[in-house]
Design an enzyme around this catalytic site. Structure first.
Site, PDB file in Angstrom:
ATOM      1  CD  GLN A  93      41.325  83.171  33.929  1.00  0.00           C
ATOM      2  OE1 GLN A  93      41.063  83.240  35.119  1.00  0.00           O
ATOM      3  NE2 GLN A  93      42.357  83.801  33.412  1.00  0.00           N
ATOM      4  NE  ARG A 150      40.543  82.294  44.592  1.00  0.00           N
ATOM      5  CZ  ARG A 150      40.644  83.371  43.806  1.00  0.00           C
ATOM      6  NH1 ARG A 150      41.808  83.755  43.347  1.00  0.00           N
ATOM      7  NH2 ARG A 150      39.573  84.079  43.504  1.00  0.00           N
ATOM      8  CG  HIS A 195      37.579  83.932  38.733  1.00  0.00           C
ATOM      9  ND1 HIS A 195      38.518  83.695  39.693  1.00  0.00           N
ATOM     10  CD2 HIS A 195      38.206  84.662  37.781  1.00  0.00           C
ATOM     11  CE1 HIS A 195      39.668  84.250  39.356  1.00  0.00           C
ATOM     12  NE2 HIS A 195      39.504  84.848  38.181  1.00  0.00           N
ATOM     13  CG  ASN A 239      38.706  86.738  41.292  1.00  0.00           C
ATOM     14  OD1 ASN A 239      39.584  86.614  42.129  1.00  0.00           O
ATOM     15  ND2 ASN A 239      38.949  87.195  40.064  1.00  0.00           N
ATOM     16  CD  GLU A 240      41.322  90.267  40.276  1.00  0.00           C
ATOM     17  OE1 GLU A 240      41.071  90.711  39.150  1.00  0.00           O
ATOM     18  OE2 GLU A 240      42.457  89.893  40.614  1.00  0.00           O
ATOM     19  CG  ASN A 382      43.152  88.127  43.685  1.00  0.00           C
ATOM     20  OD1 ASN A 382      43.238  87.327  44.615  1.00  0.00           O
ATOM     21  ND2 ASN A 382      42.232  88.019  42.738  1.00  0.00           N
ATOM     22  CE1 TYR A 384      48.517  87.946  38.774  1.00  0.00           C
ATOM     23  CE2 TYR A 384      46.597  88.897  39.835  1.00  0.00           C
ATOM     24  CZ  TYR A 384      47.238  87.816  39.259  1.00  0.00           C
ATOM     25  OH  TYR A 384      46.610  86.608  39.176  1.00  0.00           O
ATOM     26  CD  GLU A 452      43.632  85.695  40.926  1.00  0.00           C
ATOM     27  OE1 GLU A 452      44.134  86.490  40.105  1.00  0.00           O
ATOM     28  OE2 GLU A 452      42.431  85.396  40.939  1.00  0.00           O
ATOM     29  CD1 TRP A 496      47.242  83.918  36.998  1.00  0.00           C
ATOM     30  CD2 TRP A 496      45.519  83.189  38.236  1.00  0.00           C
ATOM     31  NE1 TRP A 496      46.200  83.670  36.150  1.00  0.00           N
ATOM     32  CE2 TRP A 496      45.134  83.222  36.882  1.00  0.00           C
ATOM     33  CE3 TRP A 496      44.602  82.737  39.192  1.00  0.00           C
ATOM     34  CZ2 TRP A 496      43.854  82.832  36.470  1.00  0.00           C
ATOM     35  CZ3 TRP A 496      43.339  82.363  38.779  1.00  0.00           C
ATOM     36  CH2 TRP A 496      42.981  82.419  37.426  1.00  0.00           C
ATOM     37  CD1 TRP A 504      41.208  87.291  32.742  1.00  0.00           C
ATOM     38  CD2 TRP A 504      39.302  86.378  32.016  1.00  0.00           C
ATOM     39  NE1 TRP A 504      40.699  86.516  33.756  1.00  0.00           N
ATOM     40  CE2 TRP A 504      39.539  85.955  33.349  1.00  0.00           C
ATOM     41  CE3 TRP A 504      38.144  85.916  31.376  1.00  0.00           C
ATOM     42  CZ2 TRP A 504      38.680  85.084  34.025  1.00  0.00           C
ATOM     43  CZ3 TRP A 504      37.282  85.062  32.063  1.00  0.00           C
ATOM     44  CH2 TRP A 504      37.561  84.658  33.363  1.00  0.00           C
TER      45      TRP A 504
HETATM   46  C1  PNW Z   1      43.096  88.628  37.660  1.00  0.00           C
HETATM   47  N1  PNW Z   1      44.167  94.211  34.574  1.00  0.00           N
HETATM   48  O1  PNW Z   1      42.485  89.464  36.725  1.00  0.00           O
HETATM   49  C2  PNW Z   1      42.137  87.484  37.639  1.00  0.00           C
HETATM   50  O2  PNW Z   1      41.567  87.162  38.866  1.00  0.00           O
HETATM   51  C3  PNW Z   1      42.616  86.295  36.875  1.00  0.00           C
HETATM   52  O3  PNW Z   1      41.487  85.668  36.342  1.00  0.00           O
HETATM   53  C4  PNW Z   1      43.612  86.709  35.809  1.00  0.00           C
HETATM   54  O4  PNW Z   1      43.968  85.665  34.969  1.00  0.00           O
HETATM   55  C5  PNW Z   1      44.800  87.286  36.529  1.00  0.00           C
HETATM   56  O5  PNW Z   1      44.417  88.398  37.314  1.00  0.00           O
HETATM   57  C6  PNW Z   1      45.935  87.725  35.627  1.00  0.00           C
HETATM   58  O6  PNW Z   1      45.535  88.756  34.795  1.00  0.00           O
HETATM   59  C7  PNW Z   1      42.980  90.612  36.241  1.00  0.00           C
HETATM   60  O7  PNW Z   1      44.039  94.372  33.336  1.00  0.00           O
HETATM   61  C8  PNW Z   1      42.779  90.860  34.917  1.00  0.00           C
HETATM   62  O8  PNW Z   1      44.629  95.109  35.302  1.00  0.00           O
HETATM   63  C9  PNW Z   1      43.178  92.050  34.351  1.00  0.00           C
HETATM   64  C10 PNW Z   1      43.772  92.988  35.151  1.00  0.00           C
HETATM   65  C11 PNW Z   1      43.991  92.744  36.505  1.00  0.00           C
HETATM   66  C12 PNW Z   1      43.589  91.552  37.042  1.00  0.00           C
END
Ligand code: PNW
Length: 551
Positions: A93, A150, A195, A239-240, A382, A384, A452, A496, A504
């Site tokens: 990224q 990180r 990642h 990661n994830e 992580n 969000y 994150e 983050w 992405w």
């Molecule tokens: C995380 N979704 O990814 C990643 O670890 C990071 O690289 C990314 O930039 C960040 O969250 C913010 O998006 C995700 O579509 C990417 O639900 C997409 C999703 C969730 C997490």
């Protein structure tokens, strides 16, 4: 009683007009009268003592002229002395330099170079050019006063074909420099090995659907522990895995772009868990006693609650939703060494329903291999957003296989939640507090790092990003409550992201940075956002309050 600082700030001039704080002899009281549904702040001891009244909890947004209020309200004393104040980024990224100095291609290079997959065909070819502008990133890290940073290693920059048969010395030198610079600036690195960016050469052999990938990942991890582990003490293997497996192998939205509903997603996820397990055991058996570090994997999770709290079907769907997201990876690692029972049951029942006879879709862990159980030295989360969950268990019974069909649940956004930037990102800071408590109660009492968490923006750039500043304030408040009121052992928080970067399949249209990056000029100038300044202020306040007292 809580002390706070009030100040009037003039945004246009970027200056403080007046300030009242404890040091100036002004003691403020912040008293919520929830029954009467109003709140007030009284500033006593000041020449012009005045009450400020509001019908809702007092935050910055209730009083736009009082900018200092919100950060001052954050009680940093609840954060432990060794709390990690971090920011996170990932190699693909930010690094760019996609074909420089011997780097091999990764699946994201291939994915972006094929047209029509990413917003306006953006690519990470240059991104923030952190490969060449690392020193600029280091300045940003220092400006924030971070204690931790990180980053992830680009596997194919280090090992161009993914195997230790060919090591790229310039890749080794790059990460050595980054690590050494961080340490010499008193910043602790946390390194993610994977990642989202698998070397293309390994994808050509089958990628995460290929059994041998777990051993190849283990050799890569061993190489990194051996090369960098004298200085790096915090490791994240993957990661994830949920996002890599689901978006990359079910939905086809992320590299490698596979759309194989209901099949590859579980196989890829399984091989990711096997890879993580092998890497953790290698560290445990061969490096831990020498290097004394810790290894985990970063799991993403929404907080989830039933859409209709009175509906048993929604309640059951919520449990399935949790089992198929966080539980999918956390249950084997923290609870039993196997997937959640409810996940196996649903997948097997659905296979029968749709007449799928080609063997297990959700693989079993082999007794010949080390168990995933206990392969985490801390919990890396992580977070969000949150979801309300509704039952889908009887929908599409005879339809084709799919992960969502197996899950039998759908997560929806509560209309009262604000959306920031990207559509999936509803802003729900108190969901993080609930999730932290849930993790402590369900999975583990190990320390938790929030690896994150962030707030995205789209559209015109606003350096004065008051909404994102508010978001960090609210979120850290919730983390503070998780620590002080719920007794959750939270060890660190990584925003983050350090920089606006390649988001992405949204390319550069979505910005998560604490620093703006001007992608329209070759210099890729970094400019701190207001949220960055305010995060720096929190860290500095925390640091000044936790410094050992001089005798
Ligand atoms: C995380 N979704 O990814 C990643 O670890 C990071 O690289 C990314 O930039 C960040 O969250 C913010 O998006 C995700 O579509 C990417 O639900 C997409 C999703 C969730 C997490």
């Amino acid at each position: 009683m809580r002390s706070l600082t009030l100040l009037q700030y003039e945004a246009e001039q970027d200056r403080v007009l007046w300030e009242l704080n404890e040091a100036a002899g002004a003691i403020a009281q912040h008293t919520p009268h929830e029954q009467q549904n109003f709140y007030y702040v009284t500033v006593a001891g000041a020449a012009s003592a005045f009450p400020v009244m509001s019908m809702s909890p007092i935050t910055f947004s209730s009083f736009p002229f009082i900018v200092g209020l919100k950060m001052s309200l954050l009680d940093v004393t609840v954060f432990p002395k060794d709390f990690a104040w971090g920011a996170a980024i990932a190699a693909y990224q930010i690094e760019g330099g996609w074909n420089m100095d011997g780097r091999g291609p990764s699946i994201w290079d291939t994915f972006c170079h094929a047209k029509g997959r990413v917003f306006e065909d953006h690519t990470g070819d240059v991104a923030c050019n952190s490969y060449q502008l690392w020193k600029e990133d280091l300045k940003c890290i220092q400006q924030l006063g971070l204690t931790h940073y990180r980053l992830s290693i680009s596997w194919s920059r280090l090992l161009p074909d993914g195997t230790t048969n060919h090591v790229n010395p310039k890749g080794v030198a790059y990460y050595n420099k980054v690590i050494d610079d961080l340490i010499s600036c008193n910043v602790t690195p946390m390194i993610t090995l994977y990642h989202m960016d698998l070397p293309q050469a390994l994808q050509d052999l089958g990628g995460w659907n290929w059994t041998d990938i777990a051993d190849i990942f283990e050799s890569y991890a061993r190489f990194c522990f051996k090369t960098f582990g004298d200085r790096v003490k915090l490791w994240i293997t993957l990661n994830e895995p949920y996002v890599c497996a689901k978006l990359g192998h079910e939905d086809g939205k992320f590299a490698p772009g596979i759309k194989d509903p209901g099949i590859s997603v579980y196989l890829a996820g399984h091989n990711m868990l096997r890879a993580h397990t092998k890497a953790w055991h290698t560290y445990n058996d061969h490096f831990r006693s020498l290097q004394g570090g810790q290894v985990s994997l970063a799991l993403n999770s929404d907080w989830a609650e039933p859409l209709d709290p009175g509906c048993p079907k929604d309640a059951a769907a919520t449990e399935r939703y949790k089992a198929f997201t966080l539980g999918w990876f956390a249950w084997p690692v923290f609870c039993t060494g196997d997937y959640p029972e409810s996940m196996r049951f649903r997948i097997e029942t659905r296979s029968l329903d749709v007449g799928y006879k080609q063997g297990l879709r959700l693989p079993h862990f082999s007794k010949e291999e080390p168990t995933p159980l206990g392969t985490a030295d801390f919990f890396a989360l992580n977070y969000y957003t949150s979801r309300k969950v509704k039952d889908l268990s009887s929908a599409g019974k005879n339809n084709e296989l799919s992960f969502v069909g197996d899950q039998g649940a759908e997560g929806v956004i509560d209309p009262s939640w604000p959306i920031c930037g990207v559509q999936w990102l509803a802003v729900v800071p108190d969901g993080l507090r609930k999730l932290l408590k849930y993790i402590k109660d369900t999975y583990s009492s190990l320390p938790i790092y929030i690896t994150e968490n962030g707030f995205s923006k789209m559209g015109p750039v606003q350096i004065e990003d008051a909404d994102r500043s508010q978001f960090y304030q609210d979120t850290l408040q919730e983390v503070g409550k998780a620590i002080s009121q719920d007794g959750v052992n939270v060890k660190g928080y990584f925003a983050w992201s350090l920089l606006d970067n390649f988001e992405w399949n949204d390319g550069f249209s979505v910005r998560f940075g604490l620093f703006h990056v001007d992608f329209s000029t070759p210099e890729l100038k970094r400019t701190i956002y207001r949220s960055g300044r305010e995060y720096a202020a929190v860290i500095s306040k925390y640091r000044s309050q936790t410094k050992p007292k001089s005798i």
